[in-house]
Design an enzyme around this catalytic site. Sequence first.
Site, PDB file in Angstrom:
ATOM      1  CE  LYS A 263      -3.566  -2.321   2.769  1.00 18.59           C
ATOM      2  NZ  LYS A 263      -4.325  -2.283   4.054  1.00 18.59           N
ATOM      3  CG  HIS A 264      -0.064   4.684  -2.257  1.00 18.99           C
ATOM      4  ND1 HIS A 264       0.941   4.749  -3.211  1.00 18.99           N
ATOM      5  CD2 HIS A 264      -1.216   4.518  -2.941  1.00 18.99           C
ATOM      6  CE1 HIS A 264       0.406   4.630  -4.421  1.00 18.99           C
ATOM      7  NE2 HIS A 264      -0.903   4.481  -4.282  1.00 18.99           N
TER       8      HIS A 264
END
Length: 629
Positions: A263-264
Amino acid sequence: MASGGSLSALCLALLGSALLLAVRSIASAVPGQDVDLSRERPLELKMDQALLLIHNVGGESFTVYWLSDHCYQCLYQRLVIVPGAVTSRPFNVAAVPVDSQHPVTLQLNDTAKNQEMCRVHYSFGEFGNYSLWVRQSLFGGVRAVSCELIVNKSPVSSSLPILLAVLFYGGVGIIWTLGYFVVRLGPVRNWIYKKMNPVETDRLINSELGSPNRADAGGQGAHPGAWSSSVPQRLRSLDTFRGLSLIIMVFVNYGGGKYWFFKHESWNGLTLADLVFPWFVFIMGTSIFLSLNSMLRKGCAKWRLLLKVLWRSFLLFLIGVFVINPNYCLGPLSLSNLRIFGVLQRLSLTYLVVSVLELLFIKAMPNNFTSGGAWAPLQDVVMYWPQWILVILLETVWLCLTFLLPVPDCPLGYLGPGGIGDFGQYPNCTGGAAGYIDRTVLGEEHIYQHPSSNVIYQSTVAYDPEGLLGTINAVVLAFLGLQAGKILLFYKDQHNQIIRRFFIWGIIMGIISAILTKCSQNEGFIPINKNLWSISYVTTLCCFAFLLLLLIYYLVDVKKLWSGAPFVFPGMNSILVYVGHEVFENYFPFKWKIDNRSHGQHLAQNLVATSLWVLISYVLYKRRIFWKI
């Protein structure tokens, strides 16, 4: 035997009573709420959580606070209040979920005096069961506290599905590679070439966002000996690079197995998800230069190219706004909460600015281009000095707005996440000037409502990672990608020169990043930050892009050890794959009902969905279907 049986029965009875007491005292408390000891329903854990039983033995009540190691300069957050012991109950137990993604620090404070009693630092495992025994006793009027953490049940191995996926796709890759070498055998290759017409396929492939026509780039029609063997392979490298970025983007957009490292990043730093969009922007810049130069060499007027650029930019922006818009999750399309910016919108503006900047100064490169003199080693830079000046001015604008624009109730030049970051001093300052500009110009309802900063830093204001200010640095990134295209064209057929210059540019970008960040995640002058698209983020991703393109170029073009498959196929149909994966994200066979508590099932679903888009792009390639705008 009777005595032994009675003793065993007594032990079982005592054990059953103790278990019953523990179950009845366990409460499914939520972090930040008091424990309700009357609840009997067992606590249901989610992914990336562990169960922590906090035992208060013979003492006063205390409050447990927690802090993730991943949260930089954050306030401790209240986890639970554990009541003190009473006459009818020698100890109290509180059951709470704790984060298992990153190590956490637990701090226990006396509830009455708010004094720290003890502190525990631990890395919990997913679905593990732990007990924290807190024993309090008085010796000579002085209270002694001991905290001991034990493991009741070992956690699961949440990374095992990743290992299995690597082994599976590694096996597929080996089989594919063996098949590729078989196809390269003379008799097999001749038979395949008779069945295919690669010239027509090459003519049709004109990848989106400014990629040149593979058959026409470089003008091999005038000098077939110079370009016929080199340029198509180089463009295949670009397709491979673009496809690699795109496939990783599809995978992380689909969820990445719900692993935090897919994920970011919540704020400063990098994960795999933070790499791919900048790489796509970089290779778009490379393709812009080759495409525009090719069309100018054919005699196409600049004003016609400008109209084509404007039309492509307009279409990209419209697709981003009305087809792919995350604010649709708030309900039916409404102009009151329509998100104006996004991934395709940023690509649109970046493509427009870089293309116009190139059209202002570009001149068609002759087939027999040569240069000499003192500036020959820098010909690919010196010939375009006006562009460099304008890009430097653009970056100066970004720096001035970022560090000199006054933002109400925020410190000058603030680059933090707001929320509980910076010890909670600036909760509504997420993104500093970048966030303020978007909220002022676009309106808070028209920007991204769920930024990654609210995951760990618990920010509450809207913030758009594809906002206005960051687009300036996206233009800078695409312009540096443009430089890679110049290298490919200026040093055609000179493999060593191209590799050397890619390497030099990668090292230069890396040195700039090291200076800006002080080789740290949070302590540098300008940290690497995808949400802000900080200049250090741009230089770091450019460093990676130049070195990765160097590697792909060497394997695909120079040594011909790799055909670029399977990434080359989605790279040739990048817009179709990107738009398609967004539009059909929630439809079978890309998504189906699974256990939300299983990383393995999420990973399998996301890999299947991503693989399907690779297969679709391959089928389209075989049928010579390429969608461009």
